[in-house]
Design a protein around this motif. Sequence first.
Motif, PDB file in Angstrom:
ATOM      1  N   ARG A  11       1.010  -1.394  -0.014  1.00 21.01           N
ATOM      2  CA  ARG A  11      -0.262   0.348   0.038  1.00 21.01           C
ATOM      3  C   ARG A  11       1.126   1.562  -0.085  1.00 21.01           C
ATOM      4  O   ARG A  11       2.321   0.989   0.049  1.00 21.01           O
ATOM      5  CB  ARG A  11      -1.206  -0.348   1.508  1.00 21.01           C
ATOM      6  N   GLU A  12       0.431   2.397  -0.288  1.00 24.28           N
ATOM      7  CA  GLU A  12       0.971   3.315  -0.153  1.00 24.28           C
ATOM      8  C   GLU A  12       1.260   3.855   1.299  1.00 24.28           C
ATOM      9  O   GLU A  12      -0.157   3.785   1.311  1.00 24.28           O
ATOM     10  CB  GLU A  12       0.214   4.568  -1.442  1.00 24.28           C
ATOM     11  N   THR A  13       1.725   4.852   1.604  1.00 27.20           N
ATOM     12  CA  THR A  13       1.430   5.432   2.857  1.00 27.20           C
ATOM     13  C   THR A  13       2.340   6.528   3.430  1.00 27.20           C
ATOM     14  O   THR A  13       2.684   7.030   2.147  1.00 27.20           O
ATOM     15  CB  THR A  13       2.333   4.584   3.640  1.00 27.20           C
ATOM     16  N   THR A  14       1.444   7.166   3.814  1.00 24.94           N
ATOM     17  CA  THR A  14       1.909   8.832   3.799  1.00 24.94           C
ATOM     18  C   THR A  14       1.625   8.783   5.821  1.00 24.94           C
ATOM     19  O   THR A  14       1.656   8.420   5.918  1.00 24.94           O
ATOM     20  CB  THR A  14       0.940   9.369   3.258  1.00 24.94           C
ATOM     21  N   GLY A  15       2.775   9.254   5.855  1.00 24.41           N
ATOM     22  CA  GLY A  15       3.291  10.105   7.456  1.00 24.41           C
ATOM     23  C   GLY A  15       2.776  11.704   7.541  1.00 24.41           C
ATOM     24  O   GLY A  15       2.901  12.798   7.039  1.00 24.41           O
ATOM     25  N   TYR A  16       1.845  11.859   8.552  1.00 19.13           N
ATOM     26  CA  TYR A  16       1.979  13.082   9.404  1.00 19.13           C
ATOM     27  C   TYR A  16       2.437  13.327  10.446  1.00 19.13           C
ATOM     28  O   TYR A  16       2.489  12.658  12.143  1.00 19.13           O
ATOM     29  CB  TYR A  16       0.388  13.127   9.547  1.00 19.13           C
ATOM     30  N   GLU A  17       2.546  14.560  10.582  1.00 16.55           N
ATOM     31  CA  GLU A  17       3.237  15.112  12.076  1.00 16.55           C
ATOM     32  C   GLU A  17       2.023  15.574  13.176  1.00 16.55           C
ATOM     33  O   GLU A  17       0.887  15.939  12.974  1.00 16.55           O
ATOM     34  CB  GLU A  17       4.362  16.039  12.738  1.00 16.55           C
ATOM     35  N   VAL A  18       2.039  15.620  14.191  1.00 17.97           N
ATOM     36  CA  VAL A  18       0.746  15.507  15.181  1.00 17.97           C
ATOM     37  C   VAL A  18       1.074  16.228  16.341  1.00 17.97           C
ATOM     38  O   VAL A  18       2.300  15.817  16.561  1.00 17.97           O
ATOM     39  CB  VAL A  18       0.046  14.993  15.464  1.00 17.97           C
ATOM     40  N   LYS A  19       0.656  17.239  16.902  1.00 17.15           N
ATOM     41  CA  LYS A  19       1.197  17.814  18.279  1.00 17.15           C
ATOM     42  C   LYS A  19       0.644  16.878  19.735  1.00 17.15           C
ATOM     43  O   LYS A  19       1.841  16.887  20.105  1.00 17.15           O
ATOM     44  CB  LYS A  19      -0.033  19.197  18.226  1.00 17.15           C
ATOM     45  N   GLY A  55      -9.970   2.252   3.468  1.00 15.65           N
ATOM     46  CA  GLY A  55      -8.305   1.342   3.506  1.00 15.65           C
ATOM     47  C   GLY A  55      -7.475   2.783   3.434  1.00 15.65           C
ATOM     48  O   GLY A  55      -6.050   2.400   3.425  1.00 15.65           O
ATOM     49  N   TYR A  56      -7.609   3.369   4.083  1.00 22.26           N
ATOM     50  CA  TYR A  56      -6.439   4.766   3.943  1.00 22.26           C
ATOM     51  C   TYR A  56      -5.447   4.124   5.392  1.00 22.26           C
ATOM     52  O   TYR A  56      -5.770   3.609   6.537  1.00 22.26           O
ATOM     53  CB  TYR A  56      -6.950   6.351   3.511  1.00 22.26           C
ATOM     54  N   VAL A  57      -3.603   3.699   4.846  1.00 23.57           N
ATOM     55  CA  VAL A  57      -2.797   3.650   5.835  1.00 23.57           C
ATOM     56  C   VAL A  57      -2.422   4.871   5.962  1.00 23.57           C
ATOM     57  O   VAL A  57      -1.461   5.497   4.813  1.00 23.57           O
ATOM     58  CB  VAL A  57      -1.933   2.775   5.292  1.00 23.57           C
ATOM     59  N   ALA A  58      -1.902   5.536   7.099  1.00 22.59           N
ATOM     60  CA  ALA A  58      -1.090   6.671   7.236  1.00 22.59           C
ATOM     61  C   ALA A  58      -0.210   6.180   8.781  1.00 22.59           C
ATOM     62  O   ALA A  58      -0.555   5.621   9.684  1.00 22.59           O
ATOM     63  CB  ALA A  58      -1.433   7.631   7.104  1.00 22.59           C
ATOM     64  N   GLU A  59       1.320   7.225   8.420  1.00 26.35           N
ATOM     65  CA  GLU A  59       2.310   6.777   9.595  1.00 26.35           C
ATOM     66  C   GLU A  59       1.997   8.542  10.473  1.00 26.35           C
ATOM     67  O   GLU A  59       2.202   8.994  10.159  1.00 26.35           O
ATOM     68  CB  GLU A  59       3.024   6.561   9.474  1.00 26.35           C
ATOM     69  N   LEU A  60       1.860   7.599  11.777  1.00 30.38           N
ATOM     70  CA  LEU A  60       1.897   9.596  12.725  1.00 30.38           C
ATOM     71  C   LEU A  60       2.675   9.474  13.761  1.00 30.38           C
ATOM     72  O   LEU A  60       3.647   8.432  13.945  1.00 30.38           O
ATOM     73  CB  LEU A  60       0.430   9.275  13.329  1.00 30.38           C
ATOM     74  N   GLU A  62       4.796  11.854  16.483  1.00 29.86           N
ATOM     75  CA  GLU A  62       4.411  12.818  17.224  1.00 29.86           C
ATOM     76  C   GLU A  62       5.302  14.038  17.234  1.00 29.86           C
ATOM     77  O   GLU A  62       6.932  13.968  17.313  1.00 29.86           O
ATOM     78  CB  GLU A  62       4.375  13.077  18.829  1.00 29.86           C
ATOM     79  N   ILE A  63       5.447  15.539  16.961  1.00 26.86           N
ATOM     80  CA  ILE A  63       6.059  16.628  16.949  1.00 26.86           C
ATOM     81  C   ILE A  63       7.322  16.616  18.179  1.00 26.86           C
ATOM     82  O   ILE A  63       6.740  16.891  19.528  1.00 26.86           O
ATOM     83  CB  ILE A  63       5.598  17.720  16.285  1.00 26.86           C
ATOM     84  N   ILE A  64       8.298  16.268  18.139  1.00 30.11           N
ATOM     85  CA  ILE A  64       9.327  16.689  18.886  1.00 30.11           C
ATOM     86  C   ILE A  64       9.984  18.088  18.513  1.00 30.11           C
ATOM     87  O   ILE A  64      10.434  18.257  17.428  1.00 30.11           O
ATOM     88  CB  ILE A  64      10.229  15.909  18.986  1.00 30.11           C
ATOM     89  N   THR A  65       9.855  19.013  20.040  1.00 31.10           N
ATOM     90  CA  THR A  65      10.400  20.327  19.576  1.00 31.10           C
ATOM     91  C   THR A  65      11.363  20.240  20.200  1.00 31.10           C
ATOM     92  O   THR A  65      11.625  20.049  21.502  1.00 31.10           O
ATOM     93  CB  THR A  65       9.676  21.722  20.312  1.00 31.10           C
ATOM     94  N   THR A  66      12.773  20.977  19.576  1.00 31.43           N
ATOM     95  CA  THR A  66      14.312  20.836  20.682  1.00 31.43           C
ATOM     96  C   THR A  66      14.726  22.496  20.242  1.00 31.43           C
ATOM     97  O   THR A  66      14.879  22.475  19.572  1.00 31.43           O
ATOM     98  CB  THR A  66      15.034  19.875  19.764  1.00 31.43           C
TER      99      THR A  66
END
Length: 71
Positions: A11-19, A55-60, A62-66
């Motif tokens: 499958r095609e996957t997409t990643g998203y940054e979340v708070k 069926g949409y697959v995504a990698e999530l 978490e945003i890390i602030t340094t």
Amino acid sequence: MPSVCPGGPSRETTGYEVKDLADTLHRAGAAGARVLWGPYTAGRRPEAMMRFPGGYVAELHEIITTFLTSG
């Protein structure tokens, strides 16, 4: 880039940054999404893989602030 899940189709996957990953997983689950694996920590960042209705697959991620400070 295709991602291959063990025992599953490519499958095609997409990643998203979340708070806030925990909150996002809770809200997505309430909307019918399912956690495929995770949450887990990669480096210092919490992550999870989810399948959404349809069926949409995504990698999530978490945003890390340094903050870097000098001397």
